[in-house]
Design an enzyme around this catalytic site. Structure first.
Site, PDB file in Angstrom:
ATOM      1  N   ARG A  58      49.599  40.065  39.347  1.00  0.00           N
ATOM      2  CA  ARG A  58      48.868  41.336  39.315  1.00  0.00           C
ATOM      3  C   ARG A  58      48.815  41.872  40.736  1.00  0.00           C
ATOM      4  O   ARG A  58      49.254  41.197  41.664  1.00  0.00           O
ATOM      5  CB  ARG A  58      47.475  41.217  38.655  1.00  0.00           C
ATOM      6  CG  ARG A  58      46.739  39.933  38.739  1.00  0.00           C
ATOM      7  CD  ARG A  58      46.362  39.540  40.136  1.00  0.00           C
ATOM      8  NE  ARG A  58      45.669  40.616  40.816  1.00  0.00           N
ATOM      9  CZ  ARG A  58      45.592  40.762  42.115  1.00  0.00           C
ATOM     10  NH1 ARG A  58      46.197  39.901  42.932  1.00  0.00           N
ATOM     11  NH2 ARG A  58      44.948  41.762  42.661  1.00  0.00           N
ATOM     12  N   GLY A  59      48.268  43.086  40.863  1.00  0.00           N
ATOM     13  CA  GLY A  59      48.317  43.757  42.157  1.00  0.00           C
ATOM     14  C   GLY A  59      49.516  44.689  42.138  1.00  0.00           C
ATOM     15  O   GLY A  59      50.636  44.256  41.807  1.00  0.00           O
ATOM     16  N   GLN A 205      38.908  39.074  40.775  1.00  0.00           N
ATOM     17  CA  GLN A 205      39.994  38.971  41.758  1.00  0.00           C
ATOM     18  C   GLN A 205      39.447  38.615  43.144  1.00  0.00           C
ATOM     19  O   GLN A 205      40.098  37.937  43.929  1.00  0.00           O
ATOM     20  CB  GLN A 205      40.759  40.304  41.857  1.00  0.00           C
ATOM     21  CG  GLN A 205      41.680  40.610  40.701  1.00  0.00           C
ATOM     22  CD  GLN A 205      40.993  41.395  39.612  1.00  0.00           C
ATOM     23  OE1 GLN A 205      39.770  41.374  39.477  1.00  0.00           O
ATOM     24  NE2 GLN A 205      41.770  42.085  38.799  1.00  0.00           N
ATOM     25  N   ASP A 246      46.284  51.573  43.425  1.00  0.00           N
ATOM     26  CA  ASP A 246      47.274  51.424  42.354  1.00  0.00           C
ATOM     27  C   ASP A 246      48.070  52.701  42.125  1.00  0.00           C
ATOM     28  O   ASP A 246      49.188  52.669  41.616  1.00  0.00           O
ATOM     29  CB  ASP A 246      46.592  50.985  41.058  1.00  0.00           C
ATOM     30  CG  ASP A 246      46.115  49.552  41.208  1.00  0.00           C
ATOM     31  OD1 ASP A 246      45.025  49.350  41.774  1.00  0.00           O
ATOM     32  OD2 ASP A 246      46.864  48.641  40.810  1.00  0.00           O
ATOM     33  N   LYS A 257      40.998  49.339  41.752  1.00  0.00           N
ATOM     34  CA  LYS A 257      40.184  48.458  40.896  1.00  0.00           C
ATOM     35  C   LYS A 257      38.810  49.046  40.613  1.00  0.00           C
ATOM     36  O   LYS A 257      38.160  49.588  41.502  1.00  0.00           O
ATOM     37  CB  LYS A 257      40.071  47.099  41.595  1.00  0.00           C
ATOM     38  CG  LYS A 257      39.307  46.033  40.861  1.00  0.00           C
ATOM     39  CD  LYS A 257      39.747  45.820  39.432  1.00  0.00           C
ATOM     40  CE  LYS A 257      41.220  45.531  39.286  1.00  0.00           C
ATOM     41  NZ  LYS A 257      41.681  45.622  37.869  1.00  0.00           N
TER      42      LYS A 257
HETATM   43  O1  MRU Z   1      44.190  44.564  37.818  1.00  0.00           O
HETATM   44  P1  MRU Z   1      44.829  44.169  39.108  1.00  0.00           P
HETATM   45  O2  MRU Z   1      44.384  42.849  39.626  1.00  0.00           O
HETATM   46  O3  MRU Z   1      46.338  44.309  39.043  1.00  0.00           O
HETATM   47  O4  MRU Z   1      44.329  45.269  40.132  1.00  0.00           O
HETATM   48  C1  MRU Z   1      44.684  45.172  41.484  1.00  0.00           C
HETATM   49  C2  MRU Z   1      44.086  46.229  42.332  1.00  0.00           C
HETATM   50  O5  MRU Z   1      43.394  47.093  41.869  1.00  0.00           O
HETATM   51  C3  MRU Z   1      44.454  46.211  43.776  1.00  0.00           C
HETATM   52  O6  MRU Z   1      43.392  46.670  44.561  1.00  0.00           O
HETATM   53  C4  MRU Z   1      45.653  47.147  43.986  1.00  0.00           C
HETATM   54  O7  MRU Z   1      46.666  46.834  43.092  1.00  0.00           O
HETATM   55  C5  MRU Z   1      46.178  47.063  45.350  1.00  0.00           C
HETATM   56  S1  MRU Z   1      47.040  45.530  45.595  1.00  0.00           S
HETATM   57  C6  MRU Z   1      47.771  45.517  47.072  1.00  0.00           C
END
Ligand code: MRU
Length: 354
Positions: A58-59, A205, A246, A257
């Site tokens: 994820r990320g 996270q 994102d 997030k």
């Molecule tokens: O649901 P996730 O864990 O994929 O969400 C991740 C985030 O919101 C991060 O802050 C974002 O992807 C930036 S990661 C460098």
């Protein structure tokens, strides 16, 4: 693009999320951290798409990189029949895995462009693997460049405390981090007093990944419940809230997030800087504003229970959007590898991304 930077291991970074072996992809199962370091080996795009959907990886940048490797695997293991149709189908499956992080669609578009230039399966297998590796390496280089730009912009004269949300480190990217890359660099330059890490309900996270990643790299981290952020900012020690993204739209609105928007409101109220750090692969100039961003909603179970342990009455109705949109007006700076957009708006965004 900047030169290929030192590999993460040479920078004292312990966490790695993605390992490419040419005919298979290994993903560190982030669902099991911090308790267990378990790697999943994948040999096809369907498995990669499932891994993205289920949050094995994820990320935003890590999702894009994994999807690119997924396309490379599709070509490597395509059957002898209609290989073009097989690869196209794999791209469709990967695109359906998660909706909000635009890095996924950006990476698939890049892979698709290469795919369309290929005349044989053998050529496609070689060129798509090369492109996926390039996407991975470019993300790492972008991370390092963003840290350079952010430090220049903040120009800290003494060690400071910062607060972050979610996980934006080596686990979420090509290997250094976006917001966490800036925090790493502050630490490398001895300009970091302490990082407050929001635990980031409901998926945690912050507590499961950020606190783990920072602790193992010796970066001073203090974990806090999301609800404690206001009290922390009120104490006046935190100079910057630093987060990832994102998707960033043409007017500088940022999807990140869930909980990020609330933090931006708090930061403005307490006169604390609010910085978003993301590679240009997170910028989506085709969308006018944040209200156009598709926001993923995940199962209520993620809020109602944790690893099978109930936290709420069985079956209670849950609203679980996993991202929110922070309006550009609450953001002091968007930092990308291309430079910094100060007080983002459409003019500043166009100057850097059109
Ligand atoms: O649901 P996730 O864990 O994929 O969400 C991740 C985030 O919101 C991060 O802050 C974002 O992807 C930036 S990661 C460098």
């Amino acid at each position: 693009m900047a030169q290929t930077p030192k590999p993460p291991s040479e920078r004292g970074i312990g966490a790695v999320a993605i390992r490419w072996h040419g005919s298979s992809l290994e993903l560190l199962d982030q669902r099991l951290l911090p308790g267990e370091e378990h790697w999943i080996t994948l040999e096809g795009a369907v498995g990669v798409a499932q891994g993205i959907r289920d949050m094995v990886v994820r990320g935003a940048p890590a999702i894009g990189i994994s999807a690119a490797y997924g396309v490379a695997l599709a070509a490597r293991h395509a059957g002898g029949g209609d290989w073009k149709a097989e690869i196209k189908q794999s791209i469709r499956e990967l695109a359906a895995s998660r909706p909000t992080a635009v890095n996924l669609f950006w990476a698939l578009q890049r892979m698709e462009q290469v795919f369309h230039q290929c005349h044989s399966l053998d050529e496609a297998a070689k060129r798509l693997a090369k492109e996926a590796v390039a996407i991975h390496e470019e993300d790492l280089a972008a991370n390092v460049a963003m840290a350079d730009h952010a430090l220049e912009f903040m120009a800290p004269d003494k060690p400071m405390s910062v607060l972050t949300h979610c996980n934006t480190g080596a686990l979420a990217t090509g290997g250094y981090g976006t917001a966490l890359g800036v925090i790493r660099r502050l630490n490398e330059e001895k300009l970091l007093r302490e990082v407050f890490a929001d635990e980031t309900r409901p998926w945690l996270q912050g507590s499961r990944l950020t606190a783990w990643e920072l602790s193992r790299d010796g970066i001073p981290v203090t974990l806090n419940a999301d609800g404690a952020a206001a009290a922390i900012l009120a104490r006046g020690e935190v100079r910057w809230v630093i987060v990832g993204a994102d998707r960033i739209t043409a007017n500088g609105d940022v999807a990140n997030k869930i909980g990020t928007y609330g933090l931006a409101v708090l930061a403005r109220h307490h006169k604390v800087g609010f910085m978003v750090v993301a590679p240009s692969s997170t910028v989506d100039m085709s969308l006018a504003s944040g209200s156009d961003i598709p926001i993923e909603e995940r199962e209520g179970m993620e809020v109602r229970e944790i690893r099978g342990i109930p936290l709420a009455p069985e079956g209670v109705k849950v609203f679980n959007p996993v991202f929110d949109v922070t309006p550009a007006s609450l953001i002091d700076a968007i930092v990308t590898e291309k430079g910094v957009v100060h007080n983002p708006n459409i003019t500043g965004m166009r100057a850097l991304f059109d």
